[in-house]
Design a protein around this motif. Structure first.
Motif, PDB file in Angstrom:
ATOM      1  N   ALA A 123      -9.788  -6.592   9.802  1.00  0.00           N
ATOM      2  CA  ALA A 123      -8.621  -7.430  10.081  1.00  0.00           C
ATOM      3  C   ALA A 123      -8.154  -7.291  11.529  1.00  0.00           C
ATOM      4  N   GLY A 124      -8.747  -6.359  12.266  1.00  0.00           N
ATOM      5  CA  GLY A 124      -8.344  -6.143  13.647  1.00  0.00           C
ATOM      6  C   GLY A 124      -7.180  -5.192  13.798  1.00  0.00           C
ATOM      7  N   GLY A 125      -6.847  -4.475  12.722  1.00  0.00           N
ATOM      8  CA  GLY A 125      -5.741  -3.521  12.760  1.00  0.00           C
ATOM      9  C   GLY A 125      -4.857  -3.686  11.554  1.00  0.00           C
ATOM     10  N   GLY A 126      -3.862  -2.824  11.456  1.00  0.00           N
ATOM     11  CA  GLY A 126      -2.957  -2.870  10.326  1.00  0.00           C
ATOM     12  C   GLY A 126      -2.202  -1.564  10.208  1.00  0.00           C
ATOM     13  N   SER A 127      -1.706  -1.288   9.007  1.00  0.00           N
ATOM     14  CA  SER A 127      -0.871  -0.110   8.803  1.00  0.00           C
ATOM     15  C   SER A 127      -1.218   0.602   7.499  1.00  0.00           C
ATOM     16  N   ILE A 128      -1.121   1.921   7.537  1.00  0.00           N
ATOM     17  CA  ILE A 128      -1.153   2.747   6.341  1.00  0.00           C
ATOM     18  C   ILE A 128       0.142   3.545   6.319  1.00  0.00           C
ATOM     19  N   VAL A 129       0.818   3.525   5.192  1.00  0.00           N
ATOM     20  CA  VAL A 129       2.006   4.346   4.995  1.00  0.00           C
ATOM     21  C   VAL A 129       1.734   5.286   3.829  1.00  0.00           C
ATOM     22  N   ASN A 130       1.850   6.581   4.079  1.00  0.00           N
ATOM     23  CA  ASN A 130       1.622   7.604   3.064  1.00  0.00           C
ATOM     24  C   ASN A 130       2.962   8.206   2.647  1.00  0.00           C
ATOM     25  N   LEU A 131       3.193   8.312   1.352  1.00  0.00           N
ATOM     26  CA  LEU A 131       4.431   8.900   0.851  1.00  0.00           C
ATOM     27  C   LEU A 131       4.265  10.409   0.734  1.00  0.00           C
ATOM     28  N   SER A 132       4.984  11.128   1.578  1.00  0.00           N
ATOM     29  CA  SER A 132       5.064  12.576   1.477  1.00  0.00           C
ATOM     30  C   SER A 132       6.389  12.912   0.795  1.00  0.00           C
ATOM     31  N   SER A 133       7.140  13.862   1.314  1.00  0.00           N
ATOM     32  CA  SER A 133       8.393  14.311   0.711  1.00  0.00           C
ATOM     33  C   SER A 133       9.063  15.266   1.679  1.00  0.00           C
ATOM     34  N   THR A 134      10.376  15.457   1.527  1.00  0.00           N
ATOM     35  CA  THR A 134      11.005  16.520   2.301  1.00  0.00           C
ATOM     36  C   THR A 134      10.466  17.888   1.887  1.00  0.00           C
ATOM     37  N   ALA A 135       9.853  17.962   0.699  1.00  0.00           N
ATOM     38  CA  ALA A 135       9.161  19.198   0.307  1.00  0.00           C
ATOM     39  C   ALA A 135       7.964  19.464   1.202  1.00  0.00           C
ATOM     40  N   GLY A 136       7.457  18.448   1.861  1.00  0.00           N
ATOM     41  CA  GLY A 136       6.365  18.600   2.815  1.00  0.00           C
ATOM     42  C   GLY A 136       6.843  19.001   4.199  1.00  0.00           C
ATOM     43  N   LEU A 137       8.158  19.104   4.371  1.00  0.00           N
ATOM     44  CA  LEU A 137       8.744  19.534   5.639  1.00  0.00           C
ATOM     45  C   LEU A 137       9.385  20.915   5.535  1.00  0.00           C
ATOM     46  N   HIS A 138       9.902  21.244   4.362  1.00  0.00           N
ATOM     47  CA  HIS A 138      10.656  22.478   4.186  1.00  0.00           C
ATOM     48  C   HIS A 138       9.991  23.491   3.254  1.00  0.00           C
ATOM     49  N   GLY A 139       9.034  23.077   2.437  1.00  0.00           N
ATOM     50  CA  GLY A 139       8.607  23.915   1.319  1.00  0.00           C
ATOM     51  C   GLY A 139       9.525  23.692   0.136  1.00  0.00           C
ATOM     52  N   TYR A 140       9.170  24.250  -1.017  1.00  0.00           N
ATOM     53  CA  TYR A 140       9.924  23.937  -2.229  1.00  0.00           C
ATOM     54  C   TYR A 140       9.692  25.039  -3.258  1.00  0.00           C
ATOM     55  N   PRO A 141      10.581  26.014  -3.352  1.00  0.00           N
ATOM     56  CA  PRO A 141      10.415  27.095  -4.325  1.00  0.00           C
ATOM     57  C   PRO A 141      10.274  26.554  -5.754  1.00  0.00           C
TER      58      PRO A 141
END
Length: 269
Positions: A130-148
């Protein structure tokens, strides 16, 4: 004309929650959308309720053959691809690491991380064409801080951010932008189930867990699925044309996570 009119979009895990909100937002902008979910009833409900150019495939994105079928049907129907939204996910087990089962650990990583890889691998050739485009991946704030008490989930969501930044570097020369969104606590049925599991694991009330989460959010409020959908649409529009390789929270500003608080992150498929 709406920013996404005629744009060809694939969204995983769109039967409920964040994925459903994203699908409806794109349809409202005139996009052509193909969705998947492993729950056939949830998928059918969306297909019946939504208005616009929408089709769907029952698929478990952790299964390679299902992903191949999903993209065969999506690319045949859409005639190409402009946007992939890797939304499908699972919350995984709740408990201290020594109590966790290896199969549950592997399933959490398989859906939240392996599935993202399989879908990106299938989508990239079409995005290049297509000559380009976008991918958006759903992470989480748990992927920034950790999550006990949620180590499999947090591990997978940290991996999503590394995957996102690597793909942004790899695919940028082809005009393909890749970003991650990190939702915080998203109002809905799923957060209620996660709160219940957290309360049971810690032996406290669900009210105490909910209050603990709220105290760790600067705005003292959960976010809505539509808030996440709005950022997805922005990132994949012309207004976001120079944004790539980023991990962007939508969370009311999570100040930190402890065993008394938490986040729910991406929508389960």
């Amino acid at each position: 004309m709406p920013a996404h009119a005629g744009r060809r979009v694939v969204i995983t895990g769109a039967g409920a929650g964040i994925g459903r909100a994203i699908a409806l937002a794109y349809l409202g902008e005139g996009a052509r959308v193909h969705v998947c979910d492993r729950d056939p009833d949830a998928l059918e409900d969306l297909l019946c309720a939504a208005e616009g150019d929408l089709a769907g495939t029952v698929a478990d994105i952790s299964v390679e053959a299902d992903v191949e079928q999903l993209f065969a049907e999506a690319l045949d129907g859409l005639g190409g691809l402009d946007v992939l939204v890797n939304n499908a996910g699972t919350p995984g087990p709740t408990g201290p690491v020594e109590s966790l089962d290896l199969d549950d650990w592997r399933e959490t990583l398989a859906v939240n991380l392996d599935g993202m890889f399989l879908c990106a691998r299938a989508a990239v050739p079409a995005l290049r064409s297509a000559g380009g485009g976008s991918i958006v991946n759903l992470s989480s704030t748990a992927g920034l801080h950790g999550y006990p008490l949620r180590s499999p989930y947090a591990t997978a969501k940290w991996g999503v951010i590394g995957f996102t930044r690597t793909l942004a570097m790899e695919l940028g020369p082809a005009g393909i932008r890749v970003n991650a969104i990190c939702p915080g606590s998203v109002s809905g049925d799923r957060i209620d189930r996660v709160i219940a599991a957290q309360a049971a694991a810690r032996g406290v009330s669900e009210k105490a867990i909910r209050q603990g989460w709220m105290r760790q959010i600067s705005l003292r409020t959960f976010v809505d699925a539509e808030d996440v959908a709005a950022l997805v649409l922005f990132l994949t529009s012309g207004a976001g044309a120079k944004i790539s390789g980023q991990a962007l929270p939508v969370d009311g500003h999570t100040e930190g996570l402890s065993s008394g608080g938490g986040t729910t992150g991406a929508s389960a498929d």
